[in-house]
Write an enzyme that holds these catalytic residues in place. Structure first.
Site, mmCIF file in Angstrom:
data_model
loop_
_atom_site.group_PDB
_atom_site.id
_atom_site.type_symbol
_atom_site.label_atom_id
_atom_site.label_comp_id
_atom_site.label_asym_id
_atom_site.label_seq_id
_atom_site.Cartn_x
_atom_site.Cartn_y
_atom_site.Cartn_z
ATOM 1 C CG HIS A 163 -39.357 -60.647 32.585
ATOM 2 N ND1 HIS A 163 -38.941 -60.052 33.759
ATOM 3 C CD2 HIS A 163 -40.666 -60.940 32.763
ATOM 4 C CE1 HIS A 163 -39.964 -59.995 34.586
ATOM 5 N NE2 HIS A 163 -41.033 -60.517 34.022
ATOM 6 C CD GLU A 201 -45.746 -58.447 41.284
ATOM 7 O OE1 GLU A 201 -45.333 -59.046 40.287
ATOM 8 O OE2 GLU A 201 -45.026 -58.177 42.269
ATOM 9 C CG HIS A 225 -39.647 -55.047 35.289
ATOM 10 N ND1 HIS A 225 -38.619 -55.610 34.579
ATOM 11 C CD2 HIS A 225 -39.869 -55.876 36.339
ATOM 12 C CE1 HIS A 225 -38.243 -56.735 35.175
ATOM 13 N NE2 HIS A 225 -38.983 -56.909 36.250
ATOM 14 C CE LYS A 311 -43.064 -58.422 44.855
ATOM 15 N NZ LYS A 311 -43.145 -59.095 43.570
HETATM 16 C C1 BG6 Z 1 -39.516 -59.610 38.591
HETATM 17 C C2 BG6 Z 1 -39.553 -59.164 40.025
HETATM 18 O O1 BG6 Z 1 -38.474 -59.001 37.907
HETATM 19 O O2 BG6 Z 1 -40.741 -59.283 37.967
HETATM 20 C C3 BG6 Z 1 -40.740 -59.768 40.760
HETATM 21 O O3 BG6 Z 1 -38.353 -59.562 40.677
HETATM 22 C C4 BG6 Z 1 -42.012 -59.504 39.995
HETATM 23 O O4 BG6 Z 1 -40.832 -59.258 42.074
HETATM 24 C C5 BG6 Z 1 -41.857 -59.925 38.554
HETATM 25 O O5 BG6 Z 1 -43.059 -60.246 40.615
HETATM 26 C C6 BG6 Z 1 -43.080 -59.581 37.721
HETATM 27 O O6 BG6 Z 1 -42.952 -60.141 36.459
HETATM 28 P P1 BG6 Z 1 -44.174 -60.749 35.702
HETATM 29 O O7 BG6 Z 1 -43.672 -61.112 34.370
HETATM 30 O O8 BG6 Z 1 -44.634 -61.928 36.516
HETATM 31 O O9 BG6 Z 1 -45.203 -59.678 35.699
#
Ligand code: BG6
Length: 450
Positions: A163, A201, A225, A311
């Protein structure tokens, strides 16, 4: 690219559908982008009315005409993914709809089962298969999973979701990098001293203990990502506008990224992680990682790319900082701090250049930020899932992960998966273990534009 006439959404009653997919589909309906039957599949006691109500909750209790239209497009097949009759029921629901998109918002262990079920009912022929992350657990299992899916769908008809590729600020890095002659000529080893990528995060793993513990930060966000982000940051200009040329260039740069060695990695685990439900006692899973990647190619040889993520850090931010080299001769008093180019990607988007200026009234220099907040100037951006789902329906491949890119990303991190040493402890709300801070002089990240 064939536009789908219907979407089959596996896992429609699951978490991902609730949090991401259904709200995005509703928005796309409201915006007039999508209007097609959505056949939800799940093992559930809900009936269609119950599903529509759940969808309404997922969409913040929406009651407008757009929601009614979206809800009217929903269908439900309740059944087990291992049973033929489930797929026969899907076939009845989609009869006459034309080309299909099957969207698998289900755990990866079920990808093969669903693909096989679809093929058994002939639903793989005029269709595309979209799978969510994670794609594999390491290089070998990713290859196995791919081989299994290839039995039923060829690469042309497979889409792997990451994503982050749907995030506009991530994709816009390409525009910024290649559309601006102010930047493009210096984007290489002659001018850039290092690049620092931070995905922080401030929340902990919360109720995702079991999932997280089986994965850890490298698998959860680095292999996918952050490797995709690295590719977009470091790739050369593609030879043409088409998606294939763009993806090929990303592959080429990933090919040049060296395997990460354990000595270039600091892993951390926040205090208290082991008390989380679902986490194994004595777990050596990392909740933080900092690493140094090397890209051995003409453009980047000798320029370290530092990546850190975790995290329970002090803030929730995604930012890239490129530190430039300093001028060869000092003509001024004061520290000659390097120019910084900061790409802010989340939660807001924009760019800041840290430039050197003369302090008024003094014979000294001082860095000053020159900043633009894209959201303020350009308006709001589209949510990642809206773009991913639109592409799933239209067939646009640009924002998905082609298998050879997934393969390279696994290859890069493979040597540092499951390291036997326990990760170093760190206190919640800090930037990870001390050893990570010593890796490089991390530039403080700019948490806001104001
Ligand atoms: C996800 C992870 O793919 O991406 C999560 O499993 C993470 O741990 C998240 O928090 C972050 O995505 P976004 O779009 O909230 O920054």
């Amino acid at each position: 690219m064939t536009r789908a006439g219907a979407m089959v959404l596996f896992g429609i009653t699951g978490d991902l559908a609730y949090k991401m997919v259904l709200p995005a589909l509703y928005r796309l309906t409201a915006d007039g982008v999508l209007d097609l039957p959505i056949v939800g599949v799940a093992k559930t006691d809900l009936d269609l009315a119950g599903l529509r109500e759940r969808a309404r909750q997922a969409c913040g209790g929406a009651t407008d005409a757009a929601f009614e239209k979206f809800a009217g497009n929903l269908r439900l097949v309740a059944g087990d993914y291992r049973e033929e009759r489930t797929f026969a029921a899907i076939r009845d629901e989609v009869a006459g709809a034309g080309f299909l998109v099957h969207y698998l918002a289900v755990p990866p262990a079920l990808f093969g089962t669903v693909a096989q079920g679809l093929a058994g009912a002939g639903l793989h022929r005029e269709a595309r298969l979209v799978v969510e992350k994670p794609f594999g657990h390491d290089l070998a299992s990713a290859r196995e999973l791919n081989a299994e899916l290839l039995k039923y769908f060829d690469e042309e008809h497979l889409r792997r979701v990451d994503h982050f590729l749907g995030k506009e600020p991530v994709e816009d890095l390409i525009v910024f990098r290649l559309g601006n002659m102010l930047l493009e000529p210096i984007w290489n080893r002659n001018y850039v001293r290092n690049v620092q990528i931070t995905m922080a995060e401030d929340f902990d793993v919360a109720d995702r203990g079991a999932f997280y513990d089986a994965n850890g930060t490298i698998r959860d966000v680095v292999q996918n990502h952050l490797m995709q982000l690295l590719a977009i940051l470091a790739m050369d200009a593609p030879p043409s506008k088409d998606a294939r040329a763009f993806i090929d260039e990303k592959w080429r740069v990933l090919r040049a990224v060296q395997d990460i060695t354990p000595s270039a990695v600091v892993r951390g685990q926040y205090d208290g992680y082991q008390d989380t439900e679902g986490v194994r006692p004595g777990s050596t899973t990392e909740t933080f990682v900092a690493m140094r990647a090397a890209i051995d190619n003409w453009r980047w040889a000798g320029v370290p790319f530092y990546i850190r993520s975790g995290k329970a850090l002090p803030t929730t931010d995604l930012e890239v900082v490129a530190e430039l080299r300093t001028p060869p001769v000092t003509l001024f008093h004061g520290e000659l701090s390097p120019n910084l180019i900061r790409f802010r990607l989340q939660p807001d988007a924009g760019v800041t250049f840290d430039l050197l200026a003369k302090e008024p009234g003094k014979d000294a220099t001082r860095p000053v930020p020159v900043s633009v907040d894209f959201t303020k100037v350009l308006g709001p951006m589209e949510a990642a899932y809206q773009r991913i789902l639109t592409d799933a329906v239209t067939g646009e491949p640009r924002r998905f992960v082609r298998f050879d890119l997934a393969e390279e990303s696994w290859r890069i991190v493979q040597p540092v998966l499951d390291l036997p040493e326990p990760p170093l402890p760190y206190a919640k709300g800090t930037w990870g273990p001390e050893a990570a801070a010593k890796m490089v002089r991390w530039h403080e990240i700019s948490t806001t534009f104001d």
